[in-house]
Design an enzyme around this catalytic site. Structure first.
Site: not given
Length: 546
Positions: A48, A51-52, A89, A328, A372
């Site tokens: 996780c 991304c978080h 997700m 990113h 992405h």
């Protein structure tokens, strides 16, 4: 998840958190025991945090601080972890990758306050730095018989290894112990050295001339990382290496022959737009300029691109470009001059001219939800000339951006075409200068039929739509999630490899497809092929062919 690219599976709990559901209450969940907290920390780091964020402030994924998670409630968190969403997700529960008990722990974990990890400076780096083989003890010529240009470095994610697989006979030639979940492999300008970086910030330097290839230097740059690169500018080939970390938020310049850490630079500071301080501006993609002695460094949370000039690292010169949050991944256009990079939480592609060192354009119109690109895909569009393309985490669109301001000025630096793939949740898009195909994966889609397949387009007839290739079915693995991820070409551009990624205790595979016929060519299976994800062909990676 990195691999990428791989950024591969960092998407944790995410993009669809904003969808309205009936929330449970915080009272539905009890406090974590010490053992449960250890389990949750491990799962969050592995699945996780990418991304978080370590501090759960959000980036590609939503903010998961307690002022938000307590409003959402235990049941809401549990259900989204279980079922995922088409917005990017993964369905951790229904795919079998997390058990019901683990999901319960993670839902409760998100209702508790995050804890800041320790800092990591020069002393900690030097304590981990190991020079196994000094430069003067290494071979003076290639000692093995490998065709290095057609060698693939394949991430064995959960094993903490990379496999070096021959593109000639499809056999594993050696296994290299690395950091956990290697995000990328990069090749030095000379083509001799392979650099890997794990999500745990462990960097390996592998000498491909040795028989067999082996790690000659290693260093741990922090607690979490995604990027490593070496100097490519003429006259500076292999002189320096650079690694960027997610935690602590900083980058480190190292000696290119030994990985000795030379200079650490923090990226903490204010965001480009609101000018507010951010405690966790993580370093994402790094590329090496071919035009100036510079590393191009993406700072995710502050939305700044740094041009780090390494000509004199004692008097380091850094140009700061205000770009967009949250930067990113990205790659060069076909000329290696322009760097196109995704600020995926802002649905923006930023273009940098590495020759002039200036911002060219922030492209928003026509870009889909959460671009992405990995490094993107360059090809000659039959109508608009040279384009660079990206797929998306948040929808099934594929955007094509013109990259030829002289030959095709009307098409330059805008989305000239957008077509639909076979599903959202894409991490990588791929083609090759000798190919007429454009391949797109969707490993983070929540639909099994979608994430177990890829779509392929005829570049000369893009409006025809995709052919969907059932890659996982071809692998014939029988059980597991079988997420298909990250196409990579061989040097000749005649075949493309896809990973069929299963759980650590399950069988995985690599499927090799004939690019011309789009037919199955080979299924690579080996008990050592544990959770394969990213694949990096030595020649293509060294020469920025994508």
């Amino acid at each position: 998840m990195s691999i990428s690219g791989l950024r591969l599976i960092g998407v944790g709990l995410a993009a669809a958190m904003a969808v309205s559901m009936t929330a449970g209450t915080a009272q539905a969940a009890g406090k974590l025991s010490a053992e449960e907290k250890t389990t949750a920390d491990k799962i969050y780091f592995e699945r996780c945090a990418g991304c978080h964020g370590v501090l759960r402030k959000g980036a590609t994924g939503k903010n998961l601080e307690t002022n938000r998670t307590k409003d959402l409630g235990y049941e809401h968190l549990r259900d989204f972890i279980t079922y995922g969403s088409p917005g990017g997700m993964p369905n951790w529960g229904t795919s079998g990758e997390l058990s019901e008990g683990q999901i319960d722990i993670m839902a409760r974990y998100l209702l508790e306050e995050p804890v800041s990890p320790p800092e990591w400076g020069m002393k900690q780096m030097k304590d981990t730095w190991t020079l196994f083989v000094p430069p003067n003890k290494r071979p003076s010529k290639q000692m093995n018989k490998l065709d290095l240009d057609n060698l693939f470095s394949v991430t064995l994610r959960d094993a903490g290894e990379v496999a070096l697989i021959s593109g000639s006979d499809y056999k594993i030639k050696t296994i290299i112990q690395t950091g956990y979940a290697v995000h990328i492999s990069r090749i030095s300008a000379s083509g001799r050295y392979l650099f890997t970086v794990g999500r745990d910030a462990l960097v390996n330097m592998v000498d491909l001339w040795m028989d067999p290839p082996a790690t000659v230097a290693q260093i741990k740059l922090g607690l979490e990382a995604r990027s490593v690169e070496t100097s490519k500018m003429k006259g500076y080939e292999d002189k320096y290496a650079i690694g960027g970390t997610y935690w602590p938020p900083q980058y480190t310049i190292m000696d290119g022959d030994t990985l000795e850490p030379l200079k650490i630079v923090s990226t903490r500071g204010t965001t480009w737009d609101t000018q507010e301080y951010h405690p966790e501006p993580r370093v994402a993609a790094i590329v090496a300029s071919h035009y100036r002695p510079e590393f191009v460094v993406n700072v995710k949370e502050t939305g700044k691109i740094l041009l780090v000039n390494y000509a004199d690292i004692e008097n380091l010169s850094v140009t700061t470009i205000d770009a967009e949050r949250f930067l990113h991944d990205g790659g060069f256009d076909s000329t290696d001059r322009y760097f196109l990079t995704a600020a995926n939480a802002r649905d923006t592609i930023v273009v940098i001219d590495t020759k002039t060192g200036k911002l060219v354009k922030k492209i928003t119109e026509g870009v889909g939800v959460k671009p992405h690109p990995g490094r993107g895909a360059n090809f000659m569009h039959p109508k608009f000339g040279p384009v660079w393309s990206t797929s998306h985490l948040g929808d099934d669109s594929i955007a094509m951006i013109g990259t030829d301001p002289k030959g095709h000025p009307d098409s330059a630096w805008k989305v000239v075409s957008s077509i639909d793939g076979h599903g959202g949740g894409s991490l990588f898009i791929k083609t090759h200068p000798k190919s007429k195909n454009l391949w797109v994966d969707a490993p983070l889609n929540s639909d099994e039929e979608v994430y177990q397949s890829v779509s392929v387009f005829d570049i000369n007839n893009l409006d025809k739509g995709p052919e969907v290739i059932p890659v996982a079915k071809w692998a014939n693995l029988k059980e597991g999630a079988q997420r298909v991820v990250q196409g990579e070409y061989n040097k000749a551009g005649t075949e493309i490899w896809f990973s069929v990624w299963n759980g650590k205790a399950q069988e995985s595979a690599i499927v090799v497809i004939d690019d011309k016929t789009r037919k199955l060519k080979k299924v690579i299976k080996d008990k050592r092929l544990v959770t394969p994800t990213g694949k990096f062909n030595v020649y293509n990676t060294k020469n920025d062919v994508y």
